[in-house]
Design a protein around this motif. Structure first.
Motif, short mmCIF file in Angstrom:
data_model
loop_
_atom_site.label_atom_id
_atom_site.label_comp_id
_atom_site.label_asym_id
_atom_site.label_seq_id
_atom_site.Cartn_x
_atom_site.Cartn_y
_atom_site.Cartn_z
N UNK A 455 -9.70 38.21 25.90
CA UNK A 455 -11.00 38.51 25.28
C UNK A 455 -12.04 38.90 26.31
N UNK A 456 -12.04 38.25 27.48
CA UNK A 456 -13.06 38.51 28.51
C UNK A 456 -13.07 39.98 28.96
N UNK A 457 -11.86 40.64 29.18
CA UNK A 457 -11.92 42.06 29.56
C UNK A 457 -12.53 42.94 28.48
N UNK A 458 -12.33 42.61 27.19
CA UNK A 458 -12.91 43.42 26.13
C UNK A 458 -14.43 43.30 26.13
N UNK A 459 -14.93 42.05 26.34
CA UNK A 459 -16.39 41.85 26.41
C UNK A 459 -16.96 42.51 27.66
N UNK A 460 -16.23 42.41 28.77
CA UNK A 460 -16.70 43.04 30.01
C UNK A 460 -16.78 44.55 29.84
N UNK A 461 -15.80 45.15 29.12
CA UNK A 461 -15.84 46.60 28.88
C UNK A 461 -17.06 46.98 28.05
N UNK A 485 -1.86 39.49 7.24
CA UNK A 485 -1.65 38.21 7.89
C UNK A 485 -1.77 38.27 9.40
N UNK A 486 -2.20 39.40 9.97
CA UNK A 486 -2.32 39.53 11.41
C UNK A 486 -3.70 39.04 11.87
N UNK A 487 -3.79 38.65 13.13
CA UNK A 487 -5.06 38.26 13.73
C UNK A 487 -5.73 39.51 14.28
N UNK A 488 -6.97 39.74 13.86
CA UNK A 488 -7.73 40.91 14.30
C UNK A 488 -9.00 40.43 15.01
N UNK A 489 -9.12 40.78 16.28
CA UNK A 489 -10.29 40.41 17.10
C UNK A 489 -11.03 41.69 17.44
N UNK A 490 -12.32 41.74 17.10
CA UNK A 490 -13.12 42.95 17.30
C UNK A 490 -14.31 42.62 18.19
N UNK A 491 -14.53 43.45 19.21
CA UNK A 491 -15.71 43.35 20.08
C UNK A 491 -16.57 44.58 19.78
N UNK A 520 -9.07 47.27 29.59
CA UNK A 520 -8.48 47.65 28.30
C UNK A 520 -6.99 47.96 28.46
N UNK A 521 -6.65 48.66 29.51
CA UNK A 521 -5.25 49.01 29.75
C UNK A 521 -4.40 47.75 29.90
N UNK A 522 -4.90 46.77 30.66
CA UNK A 522 -4.14 45.54 30.88
C UNK A 522 -3.95 44.76 29.59
N UNK A 523 -5.03 44.64 28.79
CA UNK A 523 -4.93 43.90 27.53
C UNK A 523 -3.95 44.59 26.57
N UNK A 524 -4.05 45.92 26.44
CA UNK A 524 -3.15 46.65 25.54
C UNK A 524 -1.70 46.49 25.99
#
Length: 564
Positions: A455-461, A485-491, A520-524
């Motif tokens: 989550x931190x890299x998405x907020x940092x982006x 039924x999937x977990x969806x996290x949106x920044x 973003x690349x690392x998280x994906x």
């Protein structure tokens, strides 16, 4: 090992012998029996047809004799000649008798007798000069109606005799006598059956009258006995027998037909077949021995080589010297051994490098701990000197560092949000509270397991690229489960948005376009590697260019589900 090799070779050898010899023997026996049965059926059909033709021709012959008798009875010249004392002009009578009998003289002799049984006219050469009227043939003709009476005469010179009376005004004037001797029988039947076949003629009591061959006449008593006992003649080992009776005269016809497959010919056929089978067996044994040797040798050598590789000997190399399937298999094996040797060397080298890396990592662990201890010291200095910003930043940074170097790979979403809040506090101090942060997390997803530091890299982006240069920047984190039924996290941010060429699933981004977005690349990459290609992050612009949002999609997994 040697015994095992020969065991496989022997199984292969006997299998080849079995599949080559057994079908051959079965086919040979079937062909012989089928051919024998088919030829026997064909011979029987031919014999029955020939016998039908013989009986039919004899029936036509009898009808022709009856026609001759009728014409003689109706001849006014012959009747007038018998009325006269001198019996008329012999030449005219003979001419008329010859004209009436025609071609039938080739088969029978025709004689005219007076009422006392004295011979008057004849077309034959051996007609008896006197016949008894009170018994025998003339007696039958006298008491019988005015149609032809036939008798098969037995004896040394058997013949077929027929007679009818000549009547005028109820008075018997004389008799017509017809004699068919052995030569007549030959002319009548001699060309009606195939070569090798023989005909036997029996009277109504199964006594022989005519035989086309003396040996068949010798069998007549046995044939008569069989007919009287069974009404039929059993086939022997050499001949088929066909029997048919003429309905009018009661004469019985027996056709003897030689068998194609006699015991001697069958014995010869089986001997020839056995010799052929023996030759085939010898050839099969030689070929099977050669094939089993050629097939077992490379398999045995390959087995030995595999055993050597199992003992960590990667210097094994086979050379079969052929281009067939075994040769290609050996070449593939050699290539596999070379690949295994290369991979083994690479694995040893990688293990060595891994050991060195682990050593360096253990050594490097001193630095984060030293840094965390130093940050704790800075925190207390900030509190002592009433500088709360230093205390907050050092505390939050120390917490983030401890979280980053912890051994867990997956943490709860609650823990991930908590660390992200620490990062937000540091950024607010650094950026002088130039933005606001808000989170909306559904109650049922706090315990969901997510990859650590996702989550931190998405907020940092969002801070670096989203609200950079924007007054009153806003960042919001939302987390919930979707309809699948999937977990969806949106920044979400209220910044300038994302270039259109960057929108969409991040996994399809061009590497050149993705520069500057390493987080973003690392998280994906982490999401797709852990959960599959259907998961990852998606970049989208908000309506009316009011900002952008980065959505991470991953499966909803609790700690219990992770353990399973």
């Amino acid at each position: 090992m040697k015994h095992s090799r020969h065991k496989f070779r022997n199984k292969l050898f006997f299998s080849l012998i079995f599949i080559s010899i057994v079908p051959l023997l079965i086919c040979t026996i079937l062909i012989i029996n089928l051919t024998r049965g088919q030829m026997n059926r064909s011979l029987k059909d031919t014999g029955e047809a020939e016998l039908r033709d013989i009986v039919h021709d004899f029936d036509e012959y009898v009808k022709s004799l009856e026609n001759v008798a009728l014409e003689v009875q109706r001849s006014s010249n012959i009747i007038s000649a018998f009325k006269e004392a001198d019996y008329g002009e012999e030449t005219e009578i003979y001419q008329e008798l010859f004209d009436i009998t025609g071609q039938l003289r080739n088969y029978a002799g025709f004689s005219l007798y007076d009422a006392s049984g004295n011979l008057r006219y004849t077309t034959g050469r051996w007609a008896e000069s006197k016949l008894q009227k009170d018994w025998g043939l003339l007696e039958k003709a006298t008491v019988a109606p005015a149609h032809l009476q036939m008798v098969l005469v037995e004896g040394k010179n058997p013949e077929l005799e027929a007679a009818t009376k000549l009547v005028d005004s109820g008075e018997v004037l004389g008799y017509l006598v017809i004699n068919t001797d052995e030569s007549g029988f030959y002319e009548l039947f001699g060309r009606k059956y195939g070569s090798g076949n023989e005909i036997l003629v029996l009277n109504r009591f199964y006594r022989p009258v005519y035989s086309s061959q003396a040996t068949l006449a010798d069998k007549a008593p046995a044939i008569r006995s069989s007919l009287l006992k069974n009404g039929n003649i059993d086939d022997d080992q050499r001949f088929f027998y066909f029997i048919k009776r003429h309905e009018v005269t009661g004469i019985c016809f027996v056709l003897q037909m030689p068998k194609v497959f006699t015991p001697s010919s069958i014995r010869l056929l089986y001997i020839v077949s056995a010799l052929c089978a023996l030759t085939a067996i010898i050839i099969s044994v030689l070929v099977a021995a050669q094939l089993s040797r050629q097939m077992s040798k490379p398999i045995y050598e390959l087995k030995q080589a595999i055993g050597a590789v199992g003992q960590d000997n990667f210097d094994v190399s086979l050379n079969l010297g052929s281009n067939d399937e075994f040769g290609r298999l050996i070449n593939r094996f050699n290539e596999m051994v070379k690949a295994l040797k290369t991979n083994r060397e690479q694995l040893i080298e990688n293990q060595h490098e891994l050991n060195e890396a682990q050593t360096r990592m253990l050594q490097a662990q001193l630095n984060p701990h030293f840094l965390c201890n130093t940050l704790d010291t800075m925190k207390w200095i900030g509190k002592i000197n009433n500088i709360p910003e230093i205390s907050i930043m050092s505390t939050d940074l120390a917490e983030v560092l401890r979280f980053a170097i912890s051994p867990e790979e997956f943490v709860t979403l609650e823990r991930e949000v908590d660390i992200t809040m620490r990062y937000i506090e540091i950024q607010k101090v650094r950026l002088s509270d130039s933005f606001s942060f808000k989170e909306e997390i559904a109650d049922d997803v706090w315990d969901c397991k997510v990859p650590k530091m996702m989550l931190q890299p998405l907020v940092e982006n969002a801070i670096l690229h989203g609200i950079s240069g924007v007054e009153n920047g806003k960042i919001m984190v939302l987390a919930a489960r979707d309809d699948k039924g999937r977990l969806v996290i949106t920044v979400r941010d209220n910044g300038n948005g994302i270039a259109e060429e960057l929108t969409g699933p991040y996994s399809k981004r061009n590497q050149e376009l993705s520069r500057g977005h390493l987080g973003l690349h690392n998280v994906d990459t982490i999401l797709r590697k852990n959960y599959g290609e259907e998961f990852g992050i998606i970049l989208e612009n908000l309506p009316d260019h009011s900002g952008a949002e980065v959505t991470a999609i991953l499966p909803y997994l609790t700690e219990e589900e992770m353990d399973v």
